[in-house]
Design an enzyme around this catalytic site. Structure first.
Site, PDB file in Angstrom:
ATOM      1  N   SER A  41      52.868   0.452  -2.695  1.00  0.00           N
ATOM      2  CA  SER A  41      51.582   0.999  -2.248  1.00  0.00           C
ATOM      3  C   SER A  41      51.541   1.352  -0.757  1.00  0.00           C
ATOM      4  O   SER A  41      50.570   1.048  -0.065  1.00  0.00           O
ATOM      5  CB  SER A  41      50.427   0.038  -2.608  1.00  0.00           C
ATOM      6  OG  SER A  41      50.378  -0.186  -3.996  1.00  0.00           O
ATOM      7  N   ARG A  57      53.124 -10.084  -2.867  1.00  0.00           N
ATOM      8  CA  ARG A  57      52.067  -9.250  -3.427  1.00  0.00           C
ATOM      9  C   ARG A  57      51.371 -10.034  -4.520  1.00  0.00           C
ATOM     10  O   ARG A  57      52.005 -10.455  -5.491  1.00  0.00           O
ATOM     11  CB  ARG A  57      52.590  -7.925  -3.980  1.00  0.00           C
ATOM     12  CG  ARG A  57      51.424  -7.063  -4.490  1.00  0.00           C
ATOM     13  CD  ARG A  57      51.749  -5.612  -4.741  1.00  0.00           C
ATOM     14  NE  ARG A  57      50.493  -4.894  -4.999  1.00  0.00           N
ATOM     15  CZ  ARG A  57      50.282  -3.610  -4.827  1.00  0.00           C
ATOM     16  NH1 ARG A  57      51.262  -2.845  -4.385  1.00  0.00           N
ATOM     17  NH2 ARG A  57      49.111  -3.067  -5.087  1.00  0.00           N
ATOM     18  N   ASP A 106      46.145  -8.333  -2.864  1.00  0.00           N
ATOM     19  CA  ASP A 106      45.613  -7.477  -3.942  1.00  0.00           C
ATOM     20  C   ASP A 106      44.944  -8.317  -5.033  1.00  0.00           C
ATOM     21  O   ASP A 106      45.299  -9.481  -5.228  1.00  0.00           O
ATOM     22  CB  ASP A 106      46.772  -6.645  -4.518  1.00  0.00           C
ATOM     23  CG  ASP A 106      46.271  -5.430  -5.283  1.00  0.00           C
ATOM     24  OD1 ASP A 106      45.060  -5.107  -5.193  1.00  0.00           O
ATOM     25  OD2 ASP A 106      47.090  -4.805  -5.982  1.00  0.00           O
ATOM     26  N   GLU A 166      62.720  -9.554   1.157  1.00  0.00           N
ATOM     27  CA  GLU A 166      62.674 -10.208  -0.147  1.00  0.00           C
ATOM     28  C   GLU A 166      61.226 -10.131  -0.647  1.00  0.00           C
ATOM     29  O   GLU A 166      60.294 -10.172   0.143  1.00  0.00           O
ATOM     30  CB  GLU A 166      63.096 -11.686  -0.026  1.00  0.00           C
ATOM     31  CG  GLU A 166      64.515 -11.884   0.471  1.00  0.00           C
ATOM     32  CD  GLU A 166      65.560 -11.427  -0.542  1.00  0.00           C
ATOM     33  OE1 GLU A 166      65.294 -11.509  -1.764  1.00  0.00           O
ATOM     34  OE2 GLU A 166      66.637 -10.985  -0.101  1.00  0.00           O
ATOM     35  N   GLU A 192      44.869   5.134   1.748  1.00  0.00           N
ATOM     36  CA  GLU A 192      44.416   5.664   0.452  1.00  0.00           C
ATOM     37  C   GLU A 192      43.114   5.007  -0.015  1.00  0.00           C
ATOM     38  O   GLU A 192      42.443   5.518  -0.921  1.00  0.00           O
ATOM     39  CB  GLU A 192      45.493   5.447  -0.620  1.00  0.00           C
ATOM     40  CG  GLU A 192      46.721   6.348  -0.488  1.00  0.00           C
ATOM     41  CD  GLU A 192      47.610   5.976   0.693  1.00  0.00           C
ATOM     42  OE1 GLU A 192      47.825   4.764   0.923  1.00  0.00           O
ATOM     43  OE2 GLU A 192      48.060   6.890   1.409  1.00  0.00           O
ATOM     44  N   LEU A 219      51.177 -17.726  16.660  1.00  0.00           N
ATOM     45  CA  LEU A 219      51.367 -16.831  15.504  1.00  0.00           C
ATOM     46  C   LEU A 219      50.921 -15.430  15.916  1.00  0.00           C
ATOM     47  O   LEU A 219      49.850 -15.267  16.499  1.00  0.00           O
ATOM     48  CB  LEU A 219      50.509 -17.298  14.320  1.00  0.00           C
ATOM     49  CG  LEU A 219      50.420 -16.335  13.124  1.00  0.00           C
ATOM     50  CD1 LEU A 219      51.743 -16.293  12.363  1.00  0.00           C
ATOM     51  CD2 LEU A 219      49.298 -16.744  12.173  1.00  0.00           C
ATOM     52  N   ASN A 255      41.380  -8.519  -5.496  1.00  0.00           N
ATOM     53  CA  ASN A 255      40.001  -8.979  -5.229  1.00  0.00           C
ATOM     54  C   ASN A 255      39.021  -8.435  -6.259  1.00  0.00           C
ATOM     55  O   ASN A 255      38.129  -9.148  -6.721  1.00  0.00           O
ATOM     56  CB  ASN A 255      39.528  -8.497  -3.848  1.00  0.00           C
ATOM     57  CG  ASN A 255      40.273  -9.160  -2.714  1.00  0.00           C
ATOM     58  OD1 ASN A 255      40.969 -10.139  -2.915  1.00  0.00           O
ATOM     59  ND2 ASN A 255      40.126  -8.605  -1.514  1.00  0.00           N
ATOM     60  N   GLY A 256      39.176  -7.148  -6.586  1.00  0.00           N
ATOM     61  CA  GLY A 256      38.259  -6.494  -7.525  1.00  0.00           C
ATOM     62  C   GLY A 256      38.332  -7.154  -8.893  1.00  0.00           C
ATOM     63  O   GLY A 256      37.303  -7.531  -9.477  1.00  0.00           O
ATOM     64  N   HIS A 282      35.954  -9.173  -2.499  1.00  0.00           N
ATOM     65  CA  HIS A 282      36.465  -8.965  -1.136  1.00  0.00           C
ATOM     66  C   HIS A 282      36.019 -10.100  -0.214  1.00  0.00           C
ATOM     67  O   HIS A 282      36.761 -10.542   0.657  1.00  0.00           O
ATOM     68  CB  HIS A 282      36.001  -7.618  -0.590  1.00  0.00           C
ATOM     69  CG  HIS A 282      36.582  -6.452  -1.351  1.00  0.00           C
ATOM     70  ND1 HIS A 282      37.916  -6.370  -1.647  1.00  0.00           N
ATOM     71  CD2 HIS A 282      36.007  -5.348  -1.892  1.00  0.00           C
ATOM     72  CE1 HIS A 282      38.147  -5.250  -2.337  1.00  0.00           C
ATOM     73  NE2 HIS A 282      37.001  -4.624  -2.493  1.00  0.00           N
TER      74      HIS A 282
HETATM   75  C1  IPE Z   1      47.112  -2.023  -1.640  1.00  0.00           C
HETATM   76  O1  IPE Z   1      46.344  -2.334  -2.739  1.00  0.00           O
HETATM   77  C2  IPE Z   1      46.251  -2.001  -0.404  1.00  0.00           C
HETATM   78  C3  IPE Z   1      45.720  -3.282   0.020  1.00  0.00           C
HETATM   79  C4  IPE Z   1      45.919  -4.456  -0.536  1.00  0.00           C
HETATM   80  C5  IPE Z   1      44.898  -3.219   1.191  1.00  0.00           C
HETATM   81  P1  IPE Z   1      45.704  -1.209  -3.658  1.00  0.00           P
HETATM   82  O2  IPE Z   1      44.902  -1.932  -4.683  1.00  0.00           O
HETATM   83  O3  IPE Z   1      45.001  -0.207  -2.840  1.00  0.00           O
HETATM   84  O4  IPE Z   1      46.997  -0.529  -4.307  1.00  0.00           O
HETATM   85  P2  IPE Z   1      47.171   0.294  -5.647  1.00  0.00           P
HETATM   86  O5  IPE Z   1      46.095   1.324  -5.697  1.00  0.00           O
HETATM   87  O6  IPE Z   1      47.040  -0.679  -6.766  1.00  0.00           O
HETATM   88  O7  IPE Z   1      48.545   0.853  -5.566  1.00  0.00           O
HETATM   89  C1  IPE Z   2      42.695  -5.679  -2.589  1.00  0.00           C
HETATM   90  O1  IPE Z   2      41.988  -5.890  -3.756  1.00  0.00           O
HETATM   91  C2  IPE Z   2      41.816  -5.386  -1.400  1.00  0.00           C
HETATM   92  C3  IPE Z   2      41.819  -3.978  -0.978  1.00  0.00           C
HETATM   93  C4  IPE Z   2      42.584  -3.043  -1.423  1.00  0.00           C
HETATM   94  C5  IPE Z   2      40.876  -3.634   0.060  1.00  0.00           C
HETATM   95  P1  IPE Z   2      41.570  -4.685  -4.671  1.00  0.00           P
HETATM   96  O2  IPE Z   2      40.215  -4.224  -4.272  1.00  0.00           O
HETATM   97  O3  IPE Z   2      42.612  -3.635  -4.704  1.00  0.00           O
HETATM   98  O4  IPE Z   2      41.473  -5.412  -6.081  1.00  0.00           O
HETATM   99  P2  IPE Z   2      41.901  -4.798  -7.481  1.00  0.00           P
HETATM  100  O5  IPE Z   2      43.335  -4.378  -7.369  1.00  0.00           O
HETATM  101  O6  IPE Z   2      40.992  -3.630  -7.743  1.00  0.00           O
HETATM  102  O7  IPE Z   2      41.704  -5.923  -8.444  1.00  0.00           O
HETATM  103 MG    MG Z   3      44.232  -3.338  -5.863  1.00  0.00          MG
END
Ligand code: IPE
Ligand code: IPE
Ligand code: MG
Length: 248
Positions: free
Chosen positions: A194, A186, A22, A205, A69, A133, A24-25, A39
Site C-alpha cells: 500500500s 501490518r 490497518d 522483514e 490515497e 526514540l 480500524n474500520g 480510528h
Molecule cells: C494503508 O492502509 C494506509 C494506512 C494504514 C494509513 P489502507 O487501508 O489505506 O490500504 P489499502 O487500501 O487496504 O491498500
Molecule cells: C487504517 O484503518 C487507518 C487508515 C488508513 C487511516 P482503515 O481505516 O484502513 O481500516 P480498514 O482497513 O477499513 O478496516
Molecule cells: Mg485499511
C-alpha cells in the site's frame, strides 16, 4: 533501560520498526460502531505501542497514519482523521516530549491545512533534541510520491546521471539519515505494501497479523519481535552458518 521481558540479545532487536496500522474500520464495524470510532480506538492503541517501543529499546519507529490515497475516502472520514491528528498532538505532545521522543513527519506536509502544518512543525521543533526514540509519523505519505519528489529535487540540484547512486537517492528521501526499517508490521491481514516505504523496504522483514490495529497489544508486539529475531536475513547471500561451513 530495555524491557526485561523482551528476552533478546541486543543485536536481535530491530533498530527500526515500521507499522502499517490497518483495520480500524473493520474493528469498528465488527462492533456495530462508526468507522471513526475505530480510528479513535486506533489512536489509543498507538499511545500504548509507542510506550512499548521505548520500553523494548527500539530507536526508530515509523507509523503509517494517512496515505496519499486515503484522500479518496468519504469526506467525513477524511475530516475526522485530520481532526484526530490535531487532537493527538494537543493531548500527547507534552507527555511524548517528557519521555524523550523525537517527533518527525514524513509526507506532503504542505498539502495539509495550515493549522495542522503549524501544530506538526511546533511538535517537531519542541522535540528535536530528544534521543530516546525517533518517531516518524507518515501522514499524507506515499512512497511513489516520495520518490517522484526525490527525482525532481535531484534534477533541480543539477545532479548528473552518473552521480545518481543508492546512497544519493536515500539522501533525497524523507527518511534521509534514518536506517531502513528492519521489521515492518501490518495489522488486519492484508498482504500488500500500500505505497509504504517502497524504497526503504527493499530488505525489510515482514510480520503480518490478522489482528486489527486497535487490538494489537504489547504481547503481540513482543511476539512480532521474537519472530523477527529468528529470521535469517541473507540479503541475497547465503546464511552465516552455511558460509562458515563452506569457508571452514
Ligand atoms: C494503508 O492502509 C494506509 C494506512 C494504514 C494509513 P489502507 O487501508 O489505506 O490500504 P489499502 O487500501 O487496504 O491498500
Ligand atoms: C487504517 O484503518 C487507518 C487508515 C488508513 C487511516 P482503515 O481505516 O484502513 O481500516 P480498514 O482497513 O477499513 O478496516
Ligand atoms: Mg485499511
Amino acid at each position: 533501560m530495555p524491557d526485561q521481558s523482551l528476552d533478546l540479545p541486543l543485536e536481535k532487536i530491530p533498530r527500526h520498526v515500521a507499522i502499517i496500522m490497518d483495520g480500524n474500520g473493520r474493528w469498528a464495524i465488527s462492533r456495530g460502531l462508526p468507522r471513526l470510532a475505530g480510528h479513535k480506538a486506533g489512536t489509543e492503541n498507538l499511545r500504548r505501542v509507542i510506550r512499548a517501543t521505548v520500553e523494548f529499546g527500539i530507536k526508530y519507529l515509523t507509523i503509517y497514519a494517512f496515505s496519499t490515497e486515503n484522500w479518496g475516502r468519504p469526506p467525513e472520514e477524511v475530516q475526522g482523521l485530520m481532526l484526530i491528528l490535531q487532537d493527538v498532538i494537543d493531548r500527547e505532545l507534552n507527555e511524548l516530549h517528557k519521555e524523550g521522543v523525537q517527533l518527525r513527519h514524513i509526507g506532503r506536509l504542505e498539502r495539509l491545512e495550515p493549522v495542522i502544518q503549524q501544530k506538526v512543525l511546533k511538535a517537531i521543533e519542541l522535540t528535536k533534541n530528544n534521543d530516546r526514540l525517533v518517531l516518524n509519523v507518515a501522514f499524507n505519505y506515499g512512497g511513489r510520491d516520495e520518490i517522484v519528489q526525490a527525482i525532481q529535487r535531484m534534477m533541480k540540484d543539477g545532479v548528473k546521471p552518473e552521480e545518481v547512486t543508492d546512497e544519493l537517492v536515500g539522501q533525497y528521501l524523507y527518511t534521509a539519515g534514518v536506517p531502513d526499517p528492519d521489521l515492518i508490521i501490518r495489522t488486519s491481514g492484508e498482504l500488500r505494501v500500500s505505497n509504504f516505504l517502497i524504497w526503504q523496504a527493499a530488505y525489510s522483514e515482514w510480520y503480518i497479523t490478522p489482528t486489527f490495529w486497535p487490538d494489537f497489544d504489547k504481547e503481540e508486539y513482543r511476539h512480532a519481535l521474537e519472530t523477527y529475531s529468528q529470521r535469517d536475513r541473507r540479503y541475497g547471500g547465503v546464511s552465516e552458518a552455511v558460509a562458515n561451513k563452506t569457508n571452514g
